[in-house]
Design an enzyme around this catalytic site. Structure first.
Site, PDB file in Angstrom:
ATOM      1  N   LYS A 193       0.850  -1.197   0.000  1.00 22.42           N
ATOM      2  CA  LYS A 193       0.000   0.000   0.000  1.00 22.42           C
ATOM      3  C   LYS A 193       0.885   1.248   0.000  1.00 22.42           C
ATOM      4  CE  LYS A 193      -1.828   2.930   2.590  1.00 22.42           C
ATOM      5  NZ  LYS A 193      -1.689   4.139   1.758  1.00 22.42           N
ATOM      6  N   GLY A 250       3.283   5.203  13.151  1.00 24.31           N
ATOM      7  CA  GLY A 250       3.945   3.989  13.661  1.00 24.31           C
ATOM      8  C   GLY A 250       3.374   3.588  15.019  1.00 24.31           C
ATOM      9  N   CYS A 272      14.333  10.667   5.618  1.00 26.66           N
ATOM     10  CA  CYS A 272      14.260  10.364   7.053  1.00 26.66           C
ATOM     11  C   CYS A 272      15.606  10.521   7.742  1.00 26.66           C
ATOM     12  CB  CYS A 272      13.729   8.957   7.238  1.00 26.66           C
ATOM     13  SG  CYS A 272      14.650   7.763   6.267  1.00 26.66           S
ATOM     14  N   GLY A 322       7.187   5.416   7.662  1.00 24.92           N
ATOM     15  CA  GLY A 322       6.383   6.640   7.684  1.00 24.92           C
ATOM     16  C   GLY A 322       6.626   7.391   8.971  1.00 24.92           C
ATOM     17  N   SER A 323       5.625   8.148   9.381  1.00 26.54           N
ATOM     18  CA  SER A 323       5.818   9.026  10.537  1.00 26.54           C
ATOM     19  C   SER A 323       5.767   8.234  11.850  1.00 26.54           C
ATOM     20  CB  SER A 323       4.731  10.090  10.543  1.00 26.54           C
ATOM     21  OG  SER A 323       3.472   9.476  10.627  1.00 26.54           O
ATOM     22  N   THR A 324       6.395   8.790  12.863  1.00 30.98           N
ATOM     23  CA  THR A 324       6.418   8.145  14.174  1.00 30.98           C
ATOM     24  C   THR A 324       5.005   8.029  14.743  1.00 30.98           C
ATOM     25  OG1 THR A 324       8.689   8.793  14.601  1.00 30.98           O
ATOM     26  CG2 THR A 324       7.311   8.423  16.540  1.00 30.98           C
ATOM     27  N   GLU A 325       4.174   9.046  14.524  1.00 30.89           N
ATOM     28  CA  GLU A 325       2.812   9.025  15.074  1.00 30.89           C
ATOM     29  C   GLU A 325       2.011   7.862  14.481  1.00 30.89           C
ATOM     30  OE1 GLU A 325       4.496  11.681  13.993  1.00 30.89           O
ATOM     31  OE2 GLU A 325       4.878  12.348  16.054  1.00 30.89           O
ATOM     32  N   GLU A 354      10.012   1.775  10.308  1.00 25.41           N
ATOM     33  CA  GLU A 354      11.080   2.726   9.960  1.00 25.41           C
ATOM     34  C   GLU A 354      10.432   4.100  10.034  1.00 25.41           C
ATOM     35  OE1 GLU A 354      14.105   1.875   9.383  1.00 25.41           O
ATOM     36  OE2 GLU A 354      13.969  -0.244   8.902  1.00 25.41           O
ATOM     37  N   GLU A 399      11.086  17.027  13.727  1.00 23.04           N
ATOM     38  CA  GLU A 399      11.436  16.673  12.353  1.00 23.04           C
ATOM     39  C   GLU A 399      10.719  17.641  11.403  1.00 23.04           C
ATOM     40  OE1 GLU A 399       9.699  13.092  10.592  1.00 23.04           O
ATOM     41  OE2 GLU A 399      11.671  12.587   9.829  1.00 23.04           O
TER      42      GLU A 399
HETATM   43  P1  NAD Z   1       2.682   8.885   7.124  1.00 19.42           P
HETATM   44  O1  NAD Z   1       2.968   8.183   8.385  1.00 19.42           O
HETATM   45  O2  NAD Z   1       1.712   9.991   7.136  1.00 19.42           O
HETATM   46  O3  NAD Z   1       2.135   7.862   6.023  1.00 19.42           O
HETATM   47  C1  NAD Z   1       2.862   6.722   5.636  1.00 19.42           C
HETATM   48  C2  NAD Z   1       1.926   5.669   5.086  1.00 19.42           C
HETATM   49  O4  NAD Z   1       1.039   5.219   6.108  1.00 19.42           O
HETATM   50  C3  NAD Z   1       1.021   6.121   3.942  1.00 19.42           C
HETATM   51  O5  NAD Z   1       0.934   5.053   3.025  1.00 19.42           O
HETATM   52  C4  NAD Z   1      -0.308   6.374   4.630  1.00 19.42           C
HETATM   53  O6  NAD Z   1      -1.428   6.248   3.788  1.00 19.42           O
HETATM   54  C5  NAD Z   1      -0.317   5.279   5.662  1.00 19.42           C
HETATM   55  N1  NAD Z   1      -1.127   5.533   6.874  1.00 19.42           N
HETATM   56  C6  NAD Z   1      -1.475   6.730   7.406  1.00 19.42           C
HETATM   57  N2  NAD Z   1      -2.164   6.533   8.560  1.00 19.42           N
HETATM   58  C7  NAD Z   1      -2.232   5.190   8.750  1.00 19.42           C
HETATM   59  C8  NAD Z   1      -2.777   4.357   9.779  1.00 19.42           C
HETATM   60  N3  NAD Z   1      -3.386   4.869  10.845  1.00 19.42           N
HETATM   61  N4  NAD Z   1      -2.641   3.010   9.668  1.00 19.42           N
HETATM   62  C9  NAD Z   1      -1.991   2.467   8.622  1.00 19.42           C
HETATM   63  N5  NAD Z   1      -1.452   3.198   7.610  1.00 19.42           N
HETATM   64  C10 NAD Z   1      -1.571   4.545   7.681  1.00 19.42           C
HETATM   65  O7  NAD Z   1       4.137   9.338   6.597  1.00 19.42           O
HETATM   66  P2  NAD Z   1       4.490  10.237   5.349  1.00 19.42           P
HETATM   67  O8  NAD Z   1       4.085  11.628   5.685  1.00 19.42           O
HETATM   68  O9  NAD Z   1       4.018   9.592   4.088  1.00 19.42           O
HETATM   69  O10 NAD Z   1       6.097  10.105   5.331  1.00 19.42           O
HETATM   70  C11 NAD Z   1       6.949  10.946   6.020  1.00 19.42           C
HETATM   71  C12 NAD Z   1       7.490  10.266   7.257  1.00 19.42           C
HETATM   72  O11 NAD Z   1       8.126   9.031   6.911  1.00 19.42           O
HETATM   73  C13 NAD Z   1       8.568  11.073   7.943  1.00 19.42           C
HETATM   74  O12 NAD Z   1       8.340  11.104   9.326  1.00 19.42           O
HETATM   75  C14 NAD Z   1       9.854  10.298   7.641  1.00 19.42           C
HETATM   76  O13 NAD Z   1      10.870  10.479   8.575  1.00 19.42           O
HETATM   77  C15 NAD Z   1       9.376   8.901   7.573  1.00 19.42           C
HETATM   78  N6  NAD Z   1      10.319   8.075   6.793  1.00 19.42           N
HETATM   79  C16 NAD Z   1      11.134   7.186   7.444  1.00 19.42           C
HETATM   80  C17 NAD Z   1      12.054   6.416   6.732  1.00 19.42           C
HETATM   81  C18 NAD Z   1      12.988   5.447   7.435  1.00 19.42           C
HETATM   82  O14 NAD Z   1      13.622   4.634   6.766  1.00 19.42           O
HETATM   83  N7  NAD Z   1      13.088   5.486   8.744  1.00 19.42           N
HETATM   84  C19 NAD Z   1      12.124   6.535   5.346  1.00 19.42           C
HETATM   85  C20 NAD Z   1      11.281   7.441   4.719  1.00 19.42           C
HETATM   86  C21 NAD Z   1      10.365   8.195   5.457  1.00 19.42           C
END
Ligand code: NAD
Length: 482
Positions: A177, A234, A285, A229-232, A251, A385
């Site tokens: 996804k 996660g 990230c 994705g984001s820590t929140e 991650e 961040e």
């Molecule tokens: P995000 O957390 O908003 O979204 C990431 C994904 O999660 C999207 O596909 C989104 O549709 C999905 N999503 C959103 N809410 C969800 C939920 N409640 N349950 C399941 N899936 C859900 O992140 P973003 O804004 O797309 O990306 C930016 C963030 O990603 C930054 O914080 C960045 O640091 C992090 N990031 C980390 C790494 C790493 O390797 N550590 C790499 C790239 C990005």
């Protein structure tokens, strides 16, 4: 560009059951780029059923390891065959300069498939010296099962490959996804997996926003969630997967410190930190995001850094001379701008940047690279961040204070040290809490090296042999022979 994205479930391309759709936009122009299927609960259920069935299908479950390896290798070749198309698609959808799309995203995705193709025939168990008489104990590395792979918008193709390649190498079935802002290269990657010959149901694609992500995480027949994705989000995923005790790899965000020591080569540090901070306009990230500079070198470093970032050519990713592309969406630009204003409000000195680009670039999400001096550890721009082109410079008096200041964060993904002294490099590499410490270089991932974070930067590691650990379960077999 008139693209219609569809779902891929059990080997079939399909619209959402209820016909729902969403649009994605070109961040350089603001125009609509594609209309994609927005998956609902029925689609998620169908994708999980398809992945579950494929897991037990001998066409996949009994496929010899060498054949599985061949499929992964074939995907790498197909990515390279379609490299120009994929790079252009990534640039249009995400905004990154074409050179980054080609040299980092597409090349990185192909390399991941090739690297894990090599692992497929080397996923071995062990024989354990158990003390029970007349008993052989050996371990099998088995697939975890149905894996939901949820990716962010900053490097959609490459991060999809970080997850897909090891998951498939270990014999799992997957539902990918991608982020709703940037689904297009993931769709093409799934097409290439089908063309390579993965049996129906092994690789499925669900497009849509958080609702689709939540449905996957909550699904009782999903065994594992691999999330970037984001820590929140996660944290939400951890809570939502607790009932089933799903396997979870995370991650998450970062706020990487970059330490510029008294003896650092300042010109090399400026070059490396500009790269380390501004690749993909800082939407990385592991981006260097707070600069601790020895007080005696701070003025020189800040001046040269400001000159270097303001000389970068901002423009659409498709233009040949662009060095810095747009931010991914208008909402994200507004968030970056609000954090910059907070920096000014808290008393940091704005050296350059601090506003969106105007003129020809006004229709896109272009933000001028921004350098702050006189930043204190407690300021929001030093702690939160930003995920954008913002470089806060802090100073230090004594090397002994550095580790504690660098570690005063909830994150721990990456860190950098710029020095010509080996003792300083080793000491700080040991003392700074981060999943990766880079000495005299920007933060680059490589399929052979583990990638992941301490603390709120995540759980587990991707890449290298570490990814095999998180995409397999270990089973012990005890055989008593009389
Ligand atoms: P995000 O957390 O908003 O979204 C990431 C994904 O999660 C999207 O596909 C989104 O549709 C999905 N999503 C959103 N809410 C969800 C939920 N409640 N349950 C399941 N899936 C859900 O992140 P973003 O804004 O797309 O990306 C930016 C963030 O990603 C930054 O914080 C960045 O640091 C992090 N990031 C980390 C790494 C790493 O390797 N550590 C790499 C790239 C990005």
């Amino acid at each position: 560009m008139d693209v219609r994205g569809r779902l891929f479930i059990g080997g079939e391309w399909t619209a959402a059951t209820d016909g729902a759709e969403f649009t994605t936009h070109d961040p350089a122009t603001g125009t609509v780029l594609a209309t994609c299927a927005e998956a609902g609960q029925a689609d998620v259920d169908a994708a999980v059923d398809a992945a579950r069935a494929a897991l037990a299908d001998p066409a996949w479950a009994a496929l010899p390891a060498a054949e599985r390896a061949r499929l992964l290798w074939r995907v790498a070749e197909l990515i390279e065959r379609d490299a120009d198309h994929l790079a252009e698609l990534e640039t249009r959808d995400q905004g990154q300069p074409l050179g980054v799309a080609r040299g980092v995203s597409v090349a990185g995705a192909a390399e991941h498939f090739r690297y894990y193709a090599g692992w497929v025939t080397k996923i071995e168990g062990t024989v354990s010296p158990v003390s029970f008489p007349n008993t052989l104990h050996f371990t099998r590395r088995e697939p975890v099962g149905v894996c939901a792979l949820i990716t962010p918008w900053n490097f959609p193709l490459m991060i999809a490959a970080w997850k897909l390649a090891p998951a498939l190498a270990c014999g799992n079935t997957v539902i990918l996804k991608p982020a709703e802002q940037t689904p297009l290269t993931s769709e093409h990657l799934v097409r290439l997996c089908a063309e390579a010959g993965f049996p129906p149901g092994v690789v499925n694609l669900i497009t849509g926003g958080p609702t689709a992500g939540k449905a996957l995480v909550a699904h009782p027949r999903v065994d594992k969630v691999s999330f970037t994705g984001s820590t929140e989000v996660g944290q939400e995923i951890v809570r939502a997967s607790a009932d089933d005790l799903k396997r979870v790899t995370l991650e998450l965000g970062g706020k990487a410190p970059s330490i510029i020591a008294r003896d650092a080569d300042i010109d090399a540090a400026v070059r490396g930190n500009v790269q380390g901070a501004l690749l993909n306009s800082g939407q990385v990230c592991a981006a260097y995001a707070r600069f601790y500079v020895d007080r005696s070198r701070a003025e020189e470093f800040t001046e040269k850094l400001a000159a270097a970032v303001s000389a970068l050519r901002l423009g659409p990713g498709l233009a040949a001379d662009t060095q810095l592309g747009p931010l991914v969406t208008g909402e994200h630009l507004a968030r970056v701008d609000a954090l910059v204003k907070e920096g000014v409000g808290e008393g940091a000195e704005l050296v350059t940047g601090g506003l969106r680009a105007d003129g020809d670039l006004a229709a896109g999400n272009f933000y001028r690279p921004t350098v702050f001096a006189g930043v204190r550890d407690d300021m929001t721009i030093a702690r939160q961040e930003v995920f954008g082109p913002v470089l806060p410079v802090l100073t230090y008096e004594d090397e002994d204070e550095l580790a504690a200041r660098a570690n005063d964060t909830r994150y721990g993904l990456a860190a950098a040290v710029w020095t010509s002294d080996l003792a300083t490099a080793h000491r700080l590499a040991g003392d700074v809490r981060a999943g990766a410490v880079f000495v005299n270089m920007p933060p680059i991932p490589d399929p052979a090296a583990p990638w992941g974070g301490f603390g709120a930067s995540g759980w587990g590691r991707e890449m290298g042999s570490a990814a095999l650990d998180v995409f397999t379960e270990t089973k012990g077999v005890w055989m008593h022979h009389g």
